[in-house]
Design an enzyme around this catalytic site. Structure first.
Site, PDB file in Angstrom:
ATOM      1  N   GLY A 133       0.919  -1.311   0.115  1.00 53.12           N
ATOM      2  CA  GLY A 133       0.105   0.095  -0.058  1.00 53.12           C
ATOM      3  C   GLY A 133       0.831   1.276   0.015  1.00 53.12           C
ATOM      4  O   GLY A 133       1.481   1.854   1.006  1.00 53.12           O
ATOM      5  N   GLY A 168     -12.790  -7.066 -36.266  1.00 53.37           N
ATOM      6  CA  GLY A 168     -13.789  -6.344 -36.825  1.00 53.37           C
ATOM      7  C   GLY A 168     -14.929  -6.494 -35.817  1.00 53.37           C
ATOM      8  O   GLY A 168     -14.619  -6.536 -34.709  1.00 53.37           O
ATOM      9  N   GLY A 169     -16.137  -6.543 -36.285  1.00 61.21           N
ATOM     10  CA  GLY A 169     -17.302  -6.650 -35.191  1.00 61.21           C
ATOM     11  C   GLY A 169     -17.218  -7.873 -34.131  1.00 61.21           C
ATOM     12  O   GLY A 169     -17.610  -7.443 -32.982  1.00 61.21           O
ATOM     13  N   GLU A 180       1.583   1.396 -11.235  1.00 59.56           N
ATOM     14  CA  GLU A 180       3.267   1.613 -10.689  1.00 59.56           C
ATOM     15  C   GLU A 180       3.817   2.678 -11.524  1.00 59.56           C
ATOM     16  O   GLU A 180       4.608   2.489 -12.066  1.00 59.56           O
ATOM     17  CB  GLU A 180       3.990   0.237 -10.820  1.00 59.56           C
ATOM     18  N   ASN A 229      -6.137  10.645  -2.708  1.00 56.58           N
ATOM     19  CA  ASN A 229      -5.523  11.931  -3.293  1.00 56.58           C
ATOM     20  C   ASN A 229      -4.129  11.892  -3.596  1.00 56.58           C
ATOM     21  O   ASN A 229      -3.592  12.886  -4.097  1.00 56.58           O
ATOM     22  CB  ASN A 229      -5.971  12.848  -2.200  1.00 56.58           C
ATOM     23  N   GLN A 231      -9.357  -4.502 -33.899  1.00 56.53           N
ATOM     24  CA  GLN A 231      -9.684  -3.904 -35.302  1.00 56.53           C
ATOM     25  C   GLN A 231      -9.725  -4.986 -36.231  1.00 56.53           C
ATOM     26  O   GLN A 231     -10.594  -5.183 -37.283  1.00 56.53           O
ATOM     27  CB  GLN A 231      -8.758  -2.916 -35.704  1.00 56.53           C
ATOM     28  N   SER A 276       2.385   6.670 -17.817  1.00 57.05           N
ATOM     29  CA  SER A 276       3.504   6.755 -18.774  1.00 57.05           C
ATOM     30  C   SER A 276       4.043   8.208 -18.601  1.00 57.05           C
ATOM     31  O   SER A 276       5.186   8.079 -18.835  1.00 57.05           O
ATOM     32  CB  SER A 276       2.533   6.568 -20.211  1.00 57.05           C
ATOM     33  N   GLY A 284      -1.565   9.758  -5.694  1.00 52.90           N
ATOM     34  CA  GLY A 284      -1.196   8.618  -6.703  1.00 52.90           C
ATOM     35  C   GLY A 284       0.232   8.784  -7.199  1.00 52.90           C
ATOM     36  O   GLY A 284       1.349   8.462  -6.428  1.00 52.90           O
ATOM     37  N   TRP A 305      -6.920   1.793  -4.007  1.00 49.16           N
ATOM     38  CA  TRP A 305      -6.475   1.063  -5.243  1.00 49.16           C
ATOM     39  C   TRP A 305      -5.397   0.000  -5.129  1.00 49.16           C
ATOM     40  O   TRP A 305      -4.373  -0.181  -5.713  1.00 49.16           O
ATOM     41  CB  TRP A 305      -5.639   2.075  -5.992  1.00 49.16           C
TER      42      TRP A 305
HETATM   43  C1  LIG Z   1      -5.848  -2.161 -10.979  1.00 45.66           C
HETATM   44  C2  LIG Z   1      -4.958  -1.210 -10.223  1.00 45.66           C
HETATM   45  C3  LIG Z   1      -4.140  -1.802  -9.309  1.00 45.66           C
HETATM   46  C4  LIG Z   1      -3.297  -1.003  -8.591  1.00 45.66           C
HETATM   47  N1  LIG Z   1      -2.627  -1.688  -7.491  1.00 45.66           N
HETATM   48  C5  LIG Z   1      -1.879  -0.755  -6.516  1.00 45.66           C
HETATM   49  C6  LIG Z   1      -1.288  -1.402  -5.584  1.00 45.66           C
HETATM   50  O1  LIG Z   1      -1.476  -2.628  -5.459  1.00 45.66           O
HETATM   51  N2  LIG Z   1      -0.566  -0.452  -4.636  1.00 45.66           N
HETATM   52  C7  LIG Z   1      -0.542   0.779  -4.611  1.00 45.66           C
HETATM   53  O2  LIG Z   1      -0.078   1.402  -3.769  1.00 45.66           O
HETATM   54  N3  LIG Z   1      -1.173   1.392  -5.845  1.00 45.66           N
HETATM   55  C8  LIG Z   1      -1.834   0.806  -6.725  1.00 45.66           C
HETATM   56  N4  LIG Z   1      -2.497   1.004  -7.814  1.00 45.66           N
HETATM   57  C9  LIG Z   1      -2.388   2.648  -7.761  1.00 45.66           C
HETATM   58  C10 LIG Z   1      -1.602   3.354  -9.067  1.00 45.66           C
HETATM   59  O3  LIG Z   1      -0.181   2.746  -8.745  1.00 45.66           O
HETATM   60  C11 LIG Z   1      -2.104   4.532  -9.323  1.00 45.66           C
HETATM   61  O4  LIG Z   1      -3.440   4.683  -9.809  1.00 45.66           O
HETATM   62  C12 LIG Z   1      -1.291   5.020 -10.149  1.00 45.66           C
HETATM   63  O5  LIG Z   1      -0.030   5.549  -9.657  1.00 45.66           O
HETATM   64  C13 LIG Z   1      -1.592   6.712 -10.636  1.00 45.66           C
HETATM   65  O6  LIG Z   1      -2.183   7.264  -9.732  1.00 45.66           O
HETATM   66  P1  LIG Z   1      -3.439   8.135  -9.632  1.00 45.66           P
HETATM   67  O7  LIG Z   1      -4.349   7.033 -10.112  1.00 45.66           O
HETATM   68  O8  LIG Z   1      -3.794   8.763  -8.448  1.00 45.66           O
HETATM   69  O9  LIG Z   1      -3.463   8.990 -10.844  1.00 45.66           O
HETATM   70  P2  LIG Z   1      -2.995  10.569 -10.725  1.00 45.66           P
HETATM   71  O10 LIG Z   1      -1.644  10.687  -9.948  1.00 45.66           O
HETATM   72  O11 LIG Z   1      -3.997  11.411 -10.061  1.00 45.66           O
HETATM   73  O12 LIG Z   1      -2.773  11.154 -12.411  1.00 45.66           O
HETATM   74  C14 LIG Z   1      -3.962  11.534 -13.334  1.00 45.66           C
HETATM   75  C15 LIG Z   1      -3.111  11.841 -14.302  1.00 45.66           C
HETATM   76  O13 LIG Z   1      -2.343  13.011 -14.109  1.00 45.66           O
HETATM   77  C16 LIG Z   1      -0.991  12.790 -14.770  1.00 45.66           C
HETATM   78  N5  LIG Z   1       0.089  13.280 -13.752  1.00 45.66           N
HETATM   79  C17 LIG Z   1       0.068  13.201 -12.574  1.00 45.66           C
HETATM   80  N6  LIG Z   1       1.224  13.943 -12.189  1.00 45.66           N
HETATM   81  C18 LIG Z   1       1.861  14.174 -13.234  1.00 45.66           C
HETATM   82  C19 LIG Z   1       3.020  15.177 -13.378  1.00 45.66           C
HETATM   83  N7  LIG Z   1       3.865  15.610 -12.574  1.00 45.66           N
HETATM   84  N8  LIG Z   1       3.498  15.152 -14.753  1.00 45.66           N
HETATM   85  C20 LIG Z   1       2.324  14.846 -15.719  1.00 45.66           C
HETATM   86  N9  LIG Z   1       1.700  14.297 -15.577  1.00 45.66           N
HETATM   87  C21 LIG Z   1       1.255  13.909 -14.408  1.00 45.66           C
HETATM   88  C22 LIG Z   1      -0.844  11.215 -14.827  1.00 45.66           C
HETATM   89  O14 LIG Z   1       0.138  10.575 -15.533  1.00 45.66           O
HETATM   90  C23 LIG Z   1      -2.259  10.937 -15.169  1.00 45.66           C
HETATM   91  O15 LIG Z   1      -2.646  10.959 -16.452  1.00 45.66           O
HETATM   92  C24 LIG Z   1      -3.358   0.444  -8.379  1.00 45.66           C
HETATM   93  C25 LIG Z   1      -4.182   1.003  -9.566  1.00 45.66           C
HETATM   94  C26 LIG Z   1      -4.898   0.369 -10.270  1.00 45.66           C
HETATM   95  C27 LIG Z   1      -5.941   0.825 -11.314  1.00 45.66           C
END
Ligand SMILES: Cc1cc2nc3c(=O)[nH]c(=O)nc-3n(C[C@H](O)[C@H](O)[C@H](O)COP(=O)(O)OP(=O)(O)OC[C@H]3O[C@@H](n4cnc5c(N)ncnc54)[C@H](O)[C@@H]3O)c2cc1C
Length: 379
Positions: A124, A339-340, A363, A129, A336, A366, A131, A156
């Site tokens: 975790g 197709g359908g 993790e 708020n 693609q 991009s 990520g 998450w």
């Molecule tokens: C199926 C799934 C499994 C997961 N498992 C785990 C887990 O086991 N443990 C764990 O800790 N987390 C886990 N996660 C969380 C995951 O690592 C986060 O969702 C991820 O790091 C992105 O954080 P966020 O969703 O808050 O997006 P945000 O950080 O809010 O990003 C939103 C958008 O803003 C962009 N952005 C943010 N900051 C910048 C910046 N400085 N420059 C440019 N663009 C930026 C991002 O690229 C993205 O496009 C999981 C997520 C999913 C969906």
């Protein structure tokens, strides 16, 4: 890819292909539709050594390196990305963190059960708020005698409900202090620790993603991983390795989509000939094959460096970034080509299309991979 595989890689490939064909493939659609996290399958994977791939034999693991690990995750994900994701999170994040930063006592206590599948691992870092910006996390741990008291919620989290052992990152110092975060091992059943809301997801639906809640959850001092204040730096190192596993997951999904599309293109006839005879379709397959091999080469480069103990922050970020984007392009083109029919659940490509998107997010998105790569090349 024309690289000669190690004997272990070949053995793992055969074993995993057989296992995935018999025990995963028949259930893929059902698990996906019902959002079932197949705990029994995880236990079986533990028996086969797939939950402690990188754990040394002395701690009950398979004792393999990253080449074997990449092969195992790719082959599972070729059939089901969700099972591949659960395998990656268990091995690289929870187990990997304890393996890399645990003391001897912690390794002896937790690794054998994680490697055998008796315990499922969770990790975790992320919160509702925070990520990408994990440093601003709000979950706190406060010292009280020889215990730490954890409060707050992680979101998450893969295996947030079913995980038996969780590595949890919590704030023990000031906000934005990179040495203000500490990693703790928290066992399921500890008073004040519970699973919360399970997410209803677009893809990867058989991999459980849920909230972990801490309400005055007391953990003993001996559950601190490494030094107090080292948690954030540890987490970044864990993610360096974890990104190789998401690259492997992406490659598996891309290969699954490519295999299905190639076969379908030779069988499906339009205008009196198989659609593979149309250059527009053949070129799609050529692009997919080339990109998959390029992503695989980047991933094996990062795996090789990790095996040799070299710093590979840039290389693992490049592998994860490239492989996850390739995976999405390959899955898109596979739909693609179908197709359908590709838009229905009769064929596997719609699931690859939904599953792959996680790879560009989990993790580190991009965009964050590009930040890491840019930072490294501009040093
Ligand atoms: C199926 C799934 C499994 C997961 N498992 C785990 C887990 O086991 N443990 C764990 O800790 N987390 C886990 N996660 C969380 C995951 O690592 C986060 O969702 C991820 O790091 C992105 O954080 P966020 O969703 O808050 O997006 P945000 O950080 O809010 O990003 C939103 C958008 O803003 C962009 N952005 C943010 N900051 C910048 C910046 N400085 N420059 C440019 N663009 C930026 C991002 O690229 C993205 O496009 C999981 C997520 C999913 C969906």
């Amino acid at each position: 890819m024309n690289f000669e595989m190690t004997e272990n890689q070949r053995m793992i490939q055969d074993m995993v292909q057989d296992f995935a064909e018999k025990e995963i493939k028949p259930n893929v659609l059902k698990w996906d539709e019902e959002q079932t996290f197949p705990v029994d399958l995880m236990k079986r994977m533990g028996e086969l050594g797939l939950l402690g791939v990188l754990v040394p034999n002395e701690y009950g693991g398979s004792g393999f390196g990253y080449f074997e690990y990449v092969t195992a995750i790719s082959e599972i994900s070729r059939v089901c990305g969700a099972v591949g994701l659960s395998m990656a999170a268990h091995n690289s994040l929870c187990t990997g963190h304890i393996l890399q930063f645990g003391n001897e006592e912690q390794k002896k206590k937790y690794l054998p059960k994680l490697a055998s599948g008796e315990h499922i691992g969770a990790w975790g870092l992320t919160e509702a708020n925070t990520g990408s910006d994990a440093m601003r996390m709000k979950v706190t741990a406060k010292k009280d005698g020889n215990e730490w008291v954890i409060n707050g919620a992680k979101n998450w989290i893969t295996h947030g409900i079913s995980g038996d052992v969780a590595v949890v990152l919590a704030r023990t110092g000031d906000l934005l202090d990179s040495h203000g975060i500490t990693a703790f091992i928290v066992e399921r059943g500890t008073p004040g620790f519970s699973g919360g809301k399970k997410e209803n997801k677009l893809g990867m639906r058989a991999s459980e993603t849920a909230e972990m809640i801490f309400e005055d959850c007391r953990v003993p001092e001996e559950n601190v991983l490494g030094e107090v204040g080292d948690g954030f730096v540890q987490a970044m190192k864990v993610l360096d390795g974890g990104r190789i596993s998401i690259a492997a997951l992406s490659i598996g999904i891309a290969k699954g989509a490519f295999d299905a599309a190639k076969q379908y293109s030779k069988e499906r006839e339009q205008f009196g000939q198989p659609i593979s005879k149309f250059q527009a379709i053949a070129f799609k397959l050529a692009d997919m094959a080339s990109e998959i091999e390029a992503a695989e080469l980047l991933t094996m480069q990062a795996a090789d460096m990790k095996n040799r103990g070299e710093k590979m922050t840039k290389e693992s970020a490049m592998a994860k970034y490239m492989a996850s984007e390739v995976s999405c392009r390959a899955a898109n083109e596979a739909v693609q080509i179908f197709g359908g029919y590709g838009y229905t659940k009769e064929y596997p490509v719609e699931k690859f299309y939904r599953d792959c998107k996680l790879c560009t997010i989990g993790e580190g998105t991009s965009e964050i991979q590009k930040l890491v790569i840019a930072r490294e090349i501009l040093k």
